[in-house]
Scaffold this motif. Structure first.
Motif, PDB file in Angstrom:
ATOM      1  N   GLU A  69       0.804  -1.088   0.074  1.00 39.31           N
ATOM      2  CA  GLU A  69       0.059   0.034  -0.025  1.00 39.31           C
ATOM      3  C   GLU A  69       0.724   1.161   0.085  1.00 39.31           C
ATOM      4  N   CYS A  70       2.230   1.016  -0.123  1.00 40.79           N
ATOM      5  CA  CYS A  70       3.170   2.304   0.061  1.00 40.79           C
ATOM      6  C   CYS A  70       3.269   3.020  -1.295  1.00 40.79           C
ATOM      7  N   PRO A  71       2.506   4.443  -1.567  1.00 39.08           N
ATOM      8  CA  PRO A  71       2.834   4.887  -2.654  1.00 39.08           C
ATOM      9  C   PRO A  71       4.074   5.554  -2.668  1.00 39.08           C
ATOM     10  N   GLU A  72       4.423   5.985  -3.860  1.00 36.69           N
ATOM     11  CA  GLU A  72       5.953   6.557  -4.326  1.00 36.69           C
ATOM     12  C   GLU A  72       5.987   7.772  -3.689  1.00 36.69           C
ATOM     13  N   GLU A  73       4.845   8.649  -3.538  1.00 32.27           N
ATOM     14  CA  GLU A  73       5.131  10.003  -3.064  1.00 32.27           C
ATOM     15  C   GLU A  73       5.574   9.941  -1.540  1.00 32.27           C
ATOM     16  N   THR A  74       4.936   9.297  -0.712  1.00 27.06           N
ATOM     17  CA  THR A  74       5.095   9.277   0.575  1.00 27.06           C
ATOM     18  C   THR A  74       5.103   7.817   1.110  1.00 27.06           C
ATOM     19  N   HIS A  75       6.080   7.431   2.133  1.00 25.09           N
ATOM     20  CA  HIS A  75       6.201   6.229   2.653  1.00 25.09           C
ATOM     21  C   HIS A  75       4.860   6.142   3.725  1.00 25.09           C
ATOM     22  N   THR A  76       3.764   5.310   3.497  1.00 25.98           N
ATOM     23  CA  THR A  76       2.611   5.200   4.308  1.00 25.98           C
ATOM     24  C   THR A  76       2.721   4.025   5.521  1.00 25.98           C
ATOM     25  N   ASP A  77       3.786   3.336   5.372  1.00 27.18           N
ATOM     26  CA  ASP A  77       4.150   1.903   6.207  1.00 27.18           C
ATOM     27  C   ASP A  77       4.719   2.437   7.587  1.00 27.18           C
ATOM     28  N   GLU A  78       3.951   3.384   8.248  1.00 31.07           N
ATOM     29  CA  GLU A  78       4.461   3.754   9.796  1.00 31.07           C
ATOM     30  C   GLU A  78       4.141   2.591  10.363  1.00 31.07           C
ATOM     31  N   HIS A  79       5.227   2.001  10.816  1.00 29.09           N
ATOM     32  CA  HIS A  79       4.934   0.500  11.590  1.00 29.09           C
ATOM     33  C   HIS A  79       6.001   0.476  12.663  1.00 29.09           C
ATOM     34  N   VAL A  80       5.967  -0.167  13.678  1.00 27.91           N
ATOM     35  CA  VAL A  80       6.894  -0.539  14.885  1.00 27.91           C
ATOM     36  C   VAL A  80       8.237  -1.329  14.245  1.00 27.91           C
ATOM     37  N   HIS A  81       9.347  -1.008  14.614  1.00 27.87           N
ATOM     38  CA  HIS A  81      10.399  -1.807  14.163  1.00 27.87           C
ATOM     39  C   HIS A  81      10.985  -2.215  15.192  1.00 27.87           C
ATOM     40  N   ILE A  82      11.535  -3.548  15.619  1.00 23.44           N
ATOM     41  CA  ILE A  82      12.322  -4.010  16.701  1.00 23.44           C
ATOM     42  C   ILE A  82      13.654  -4.491  16.210  1.00 23.44           C
ATOM     43  N   ILE A  83      14.507  -4.174  17.016  1.00 21.46           N
ATOM     44  CA  ILE A  83      16.144  -4.217  16.841  1.00 21.46           C
ATOM     45  C   ILE A  83      16.410  -5.099  18.034  1.00 21.46           C
ATOM     46  N   CYS A  84      17.091  -6.415  17.458  1.00 22.43           N
ATOM     47  CA  CYS A  84      17.558  -7.377  18.263  1.00 22.43           C
ATOM     48  C   CYS A  84      19.119  -6.706  19.209  1.00 22.43           C
ATOM     49  N   ASP A  85      19.039  -6.907  20.317  1.00 16.57           N
ATOM     50  CA  ASP A  85      20.258  -6.467  21.127  1.00 16.57           C
ATOM     51  C   ASP A  85      21.331  -7.343  20.873  1.00 16.57           C
ATOM     52  N   LYS A  86      21.157  -8.742  20.655  1.00 15.33           N
ATOM     53  CA  LYS A  86      22.040  -9.624  20.550  1.00 15.33           C
ATOM     54  C   LYS A  86      22.795  -9.724  19.096  1.00 15.33           C
ATOM     55  N   CYS A  87      21.864  -9.818  17.996  1.00 12.55           N
ATOM     56  CA  CYS A  87      22.225  -9.913  16.718  1.00 12.55           C
ATOM     57  C   CYS A  87      22.349  -8.623  15.605  1.00 12.55           C
ATOM     58  N   SER A  88      21.674  -7.701  16.450  1.00  9.36           N
ATOM     59  CA  SER A  88      21.478  -6.377  15.648  1.00  9.36           C
ATOM     60  C   SER A  88      20.611  -6.330  14.395  1.00  9.36           C
ATOM     61  N   GLN A  89      19.850  -7.397  14.147  1.00  9.56           N
ATOM     62  CA  GLN A  89      18.778  -7.444  13.170  1.00  9.56           C
ATOM     63  C   GLN A  89      17.683  -6.346  13.375  1.00  9.56           C
ATOM     64  N   THR A  90      17.258  -5.841  12.651  1.00 12.17           N
ATOM     65  CA  THR A  90      16.116  -5.057  12.523  1.00 12.17           C
ATOM     66  C   THR A  90      14.715  -5.793  11.687  1.00 12.17           C
ATOM     67  N   TYR A  91      13.750  -5.874  12.519  1.00 13.05           N
ATOM     68  CA  TYR A  91      12.476  -6.452  11.994  1.00 13.05           C
ATOM     69  C   TYR A  91      11.577  -5.414  12.096  1.00 13.05           C
ATOM     70  N   CYS A  92      10.573  -5.575  10.950  1.00  6.52           N
ATOM     71  CA  CYS A  92       9.415  -4.793  10.690  1.00  6.52           C
ATOM     72  C   CYS A  92       8.224  -5.322  11.397  1.00  6.52           C
ATOM     73  N   LEU A  93       7.468  -4.831  12.191  1.00  9.61           N
ATOM     74  CA  LEU A  93       6.098  -5.333  12.782  1.00  9.61           C
ATOM     75  C   LEU A  93       5.173  -4.605  12.004  1.00  9.61           C
ATOM     76  N   ASP A  94       4.612  -5.043  10.689  1.00  3.19           N
ATOM     77  CA  ASP A  94       3.817  -4.308  10.055  1.00  3.19           C
ATOM     78  C   ASP A  94       2.379  -4.349  10.662  1.00  3.19           C
ATOM     79  N   ASP A  95       2.104  -5.071  11.409  1.00  2.00           N
ATOM     80  CA  ASP A  95       0.900  -5.424  12.293  1.00  2.00           C
ATOM     81  C   ASP A  95       0.640  -4.418  13.236  1.00  2.00           C
TER      82      ASP A  95
END
Length: 142
Positions: free
Chosen positions: A85-111
């Motif tokens: 659903e994210c259009p070109e003009e502006t990113h509308t996928d404002e969701h929470v991101h979680i960063i693992c303190d151990k492996c440093s990976q960032t995950y999107c929590l789209d829901d």
């Protein structure tokens, strides 16, 4: 639908040419459930592309609503695929991101949407970021 066809349709729908770098890069992002830095993308690429091509492609994908910046740390900016659903003009996928303190990976929590916050009238909000730190499932299992 096969991945190749999906990628080609995605590029076409955003008005982008189907170059080998773009196709390979999108395959890489679709293979991972966490955000990737430019360095990680380069390390996963089978075809050698110069750094300028990689960074231009990442920038182009962000400008066209295919990728968004998920986080930034000492490894650089990490990018993740945008929702459909994210259009070109502006990113509308404002969701929470979680960063693992151990492996440093960032995950999107789209829901999980960012809660509405009242901002003082003296401010113009230009970007909203909501990040949670913790330990990912993979690190908890190891």
């Amino acid at each position: 639908m096969n991945i190749q066809k999906h990628i080609e349709e995605l590029l076409e729908s955003h008005g982008l040419k189907k170059t080998s770098a773009r196709i390979e890069m999108l395959k890489i992002f679709m293979d991972y459930d966490y955000a990737l830095s430019a360095k990680e993308v380069i390390s996963h690429m089978k075809i050698t592309h110069d750094r300028v091509t990689i960074y231009r492609t990442l920038s182009s994908f962000e400008e066209h609503g295919i990728l968004h910046k998920a986080s930034e740390d000492s490894h650089g900016i990490r990018y993740a695929l945008c929702s459909h659903e994210c259009p070109e003009e502006t990113h509308t996928d404002e969701h929470v991101h979680i960063i693992c303190d151990k492996c440093s990976q960032t995950y999107c929590l789209d829901d999980v949407k960012i809660p509405k916050i009242q901002v003082l009238e003296k401010f113009l909000v230009q970007k909203i970021s909501y990040t949670i730190n913790g330990i990912c499932h993979a690190c908890l299992s190891s």
